[in-house]
Motif scaffolding. Structure first.
Motif, PDB file in Angstrom:
ATOM      1  N   MET A 198       0.824  -1.213   0.000  1.00  0.00           N
ATOM      2  CA  MET A 198       0.000   0.000   0.000  1.00  0.00           C
ATOM      3  C   MET A 198       0.860   1.266   0.000  1.00  0.00           C
ATOM      4  O   MET A 198       0.518   2.256  -0.642  1.00  0.00           O
ATOM      5  N   PHE A 199       1.976   1.235   0.714  1.00  0.00           N
ATOM      6  CA  PHE A 199       2.864   2.392   0.734  1.00  0.00           C
ATOM      7  C   PHE A 199       3.841   2.382  -0.436  1.00  0.00           C
ATOM      8  O   PHE A 199       4.245   3.444  -0.927  1.00  0.00           O
ATOM      9  N   ALA A 200       4.237   1.195  -0.889  1.00  0.00           N
ATOM     10  CA  ALA A 200       5.270   1.091  -1.914  1.00  0.00           C
ATOM     11  C   ALA A 200       4.767   1.514  -3.290  1.00  0.00           C
ATOM     12  O   ALA A 200       5.554   2.023  -4.096  1.00  0.00           O
ATOM     13  N   VAL A 201       3.482   1.306  -3.580  1.00  0.00           N
ATOM     14  CA  VAL A 201       2.965   1.658  -4.907  1.00  0.00           C
ATOM     15  C   VAL A 201       3.089   3.162  -5.168  1.00  0.00           C
ATOM     16  O   VAL A 201       3.698   3.576  -6.165  1.00  0.00           O
ATOM     17  N   PRO A 202       2.524   4.020  -4.313  1.00  0.00           N
ATOM     18  CA  PRO A 202       2.707   5.455  -4.585  1.00  0.00           C
ATOM     19  C   PRO A 202       4.164   5.901  -4.471  1.00  0.00           C
ATOM     20  O   PRO A 202       4.624   6.744  -5.259  1.00  0.00           O
ATOM     21  N   LEU A 203       4.910   5.352  -3.517  1.00  0.00           N
ATOM     22  CA  LEU A 203       6.311   5.727  -3.389  1.00  0.00           C
ATOM     23  C   LEU A 203       7.117   5.294  -4.611  1.00  0.00           C
ATOM     24  O   LEU A 203       8.038   5.990  -5.044  1.00  0.00           O
ATOM     25  N   GLY A 204       6.772   4.127  -5.158  1.00  0.00           N
ATOM     26  CA  GLY A 204       7.472   3.660  -6.345  1.00  0.00           C
ATOM     27  C   GLY A 204       7.272   4.584  -7.536  1.00  0.00           C
ATOM     28  O   GLY A 204       8.221   4.890  -8.273  1.00  0.00           O
ATOM     29  N   PHE A 205       6.040   5.065  -7.726  1.00  0.00           N
ATOM     30  CA  PHE A 205       5.786   6.015  -8.802  1.00  0.00           C
ATOM     31  C   PHE A 205       6.520   7.335  -8.547  1.00  0.00           C
ATOM     32  O   PHE A 205       7.068   7.942  -9.466  1.00  0.00           O
TER      33      PHE A 205
ATOM     34  N   LEU B 274       0.593   2.006 -15.409  1.00  0.00           N
ATOM     35  CA  LEU B 274       0.148   0.903 -14.558  1.00  0.00           C
ATOM     36  C   LEU B 274      -0.014  -0.417 -15.300  1.00  0.00           C
ATOM     37  O   LEU B 274       0.417  -1.467 -14.795  1.00  0.00           O
ATOM     38  N   PRO B 275      -0.628  -0.457 -16.499  1.00  0.00           N
ATOM     39  CA  PRO B 275      -0.750  -1.758 -17.182  1.00  0.00           C
ATOM     40  C   PRO B 275       0.590  -2.420 -17.474  1.00  0.00           C
ATOM     41  O   PRO B 275       0.674  -3.649 -17.531  1.00  0.00           O
ATOM     42  N   GLN B 276       1.640  -1.621 -17.635  1.00  0.00           N
ATOM     43  CA  GLN B 276       2.944  -2.195 -17.941  1.00  0.00           C
ATOM     44  C   GLN B 276       3.672  -2.702 -16.698  1.00  0.00           C
ATOM     45  O   GLN B 276       4.416  -3.686 -16.768  1.00  0.00           O
ATOM     46  N   VAL B 277       3.471  -2.037 -15.567  1.00  0.00           N
ATOM     47  CA  VAL B 277       4.180  -2.436 -14.344  1.00  0.00           C
ATOM     48  C   VAL B 277       3.356  -3.373 -13.469  1.00  0.00           C
ATOM     49  O   VAL B 277       3.888  -3.952 -12.517  1.00  0.00           O
ATOM     50  N   LEU B 278       2.073  -3.542 -13.794  1.00  0.00           N
ATOM     51  CA  LEU B 278       1.215  -4.367 -12.951  1.00  0.00           C
ATOM     52  C   LEU B 278       1.696  -5.811 -12.829  1.00  0.00           C
ATOM     53  O   LEU B 278       1.679  -6.369 -11.722  1.00  0.00           O
ATOM     54  N   PRO B 279       2.145  -6.462 -13.905  1.00  0.00           N
ATOM     55  CA  PRO B 279       2.665  -7.832 -13.736  1.00  0.00           C
ATOM     56  C   PRO B 279       3.847  -7.900 -12.774  1.00  0.00           C
ATOM     57  O   PRO B 279       3.946  -8.832 -11.974  1.00  0.00           O
ATOM     58  N   VAL B 280       4.734  -6.913 -12.840  1.00  0.00           N
ATOM     59  CA  VAL B 280       5.872  -6.892 -11.920  1.00  0.00           C
ATOM     60  C   VAL B 280       5.391  -6.698 -10.492  1.00  0.00           C
ATOM     61  O   VAL B 280       5.873  -7.356  -9.560  1.00  0.00           O
TER      62      VAL B 280
ATOM     63  N   LEU C 174      -0.723   7.749 -15.724  1.00  0.00           N
ATOM     64  CA  LEU C 174      -0.341   6.689 -14.795  1.00  0.00           C
ATOM     65  C   LEU C 174      -1.291   5.504 -14.914  1.00  0.00           C
ATOM     66  O   LEU C 174      -0.851   4.347 -14.942  1.00  0.00           O
ATOM     67  N   ARG C 175      -2.582   5.804 -14.956  1.00  0.00           N
ATOM     68  CA  ARG C 175      -3.584   4.732 -14.924  1.00  0.00           C
ATOM     69  C   ARG C 175      -3.575   3.895 -16.198  1.00  0.00           C
ATOM     70  O   ARG C 175      -3.664   2.658 -16.144  1.00  0.00           O
TER      71      ARG C 175
END
Length: 273
Positions: free
Chosen positions: A93-100, A193-199, A188-189
């Motif tokens: 939950m914290f890593a997703v926004p921080l990663g972007f 996101l579709p490209q990084v979602l599998p990772v 982003l959406r």
């Protein structure tokens, strides 16, 4: 073709240097090795070996298995799995926004990128065990300390991986979304996101799988779960129950590994298709 004999005759000092240098390095490596073996009194491994065999023999004696508190041990094992799951999900939950925010191609500001990446390094620079000791001291014994330790350390790891995944995306897809007039959130959406979602899915599942093992170690310092029960039984020399707990851990980890691998293939396959 180079005449080695002729070159050796022309530059004897070079060949002499090459001849003795590997020998000196090899002698230094083995000399340091033997020094460390002497420094740490490694011979004790052989003198104390009979004591190890005594412990192994006690671990294999399960004649009193019906007297053990199986309910408590299984409950603690489930508590450990829950710690790993909850800590990993909080980290995501914290890593997703921080990663972007930490991706250079999304937030191009150099100073902001530097500060964000150093934050990732600070969170993941300390092992979960160190964070567990801190939270046990601050909040007392129990699974809350373990959950927070996993969440803090794993946030730094996942945020770094998510940021690197975002930086390696195909820019053409983002440019196509931008050409439609999409704003920052829209890019982003639909572009990132579709490209990084599998990772993200793969790393999240692996995080839960890995932290289910780490949570056992955290229990040894008072963070709850099966590790705490293992520590208690080691302290009272109940080696038969120690072996039983180890078997429980191995079975649980095997189940989690298999489930994680299945979900990873199914979910990532679904995303890619």
């Amino acid at each position: 073709m180079i005449d080695i004999a002729a070159e050796r005759a022309r530059f004897p000092e070079v060949f002499r240097r090459r001849a003795w240098l590997p020998r000196v390095l090899l002698a230094a490596v083995f000399g340091y090795l033997f020094y460390l073996l002497w420094l740490f009194d490694f011979v004790r491994v052989f003198t104390d070996l009979p004591r190890v065999w005594v412990i192994v023999r006690l671990m294999l004696d399960w004649s009193h298995i019906m007297e053990w508190d199986h309910v408590e041990l299984w409950r603690s094992m489930l508590e450990t799995v829950a710690m790993a799951y909850l800590g990993s999900m909080l980290a995501v939950m914290f890593a997703v926004p921080l990663g972007f925010l930490g991706a250079r191609n999304i937030i191009p500001a150099g100073v902001f990128h530097f500060v964000t990446r150093r934050l990732f390094d600070g969170l993941r620079g300390l092992d979960q065990l160190i964070w567990a000791l801190v939270f046990v001291r601050a909040m007392g014994l129990g699974p809350i300390a373990g959950i927070l330790a996993i969440a803090v350390a794993e946030t730094g790891v996942l945020a770094k991986l998510f940021a690197e995944a975002a930086e390696s995306i195909d820019r053409k897809q983002v440019e196509g979304i931008t050409s439609t007039g999409a704003g920052f959130i829209g890019r982003l959406r639909y572009g990132v996101l579709p490209q990084v979602l599998p990772v993200m899915i793969s790393q999240t599942l692996y995080s839960i799988e890995s932290n289910s093992r780490e949570a056992t170690i955290l229990g040894l310092v008072g963070a709850g779960g099966i590790g705490l029960r293992l520590s208690e039984r080691i302290q009272i020399n109940a080696w038969d129950q120690v072996a039983y707990v180890i078997v429980l851990i191995l079975i649980s980890v095997a189940i989690i590994d298999t489930t994680s691998r299945y979900l990873r293939l199914r979910l990532i396959g679904g995303v890619n298709s």
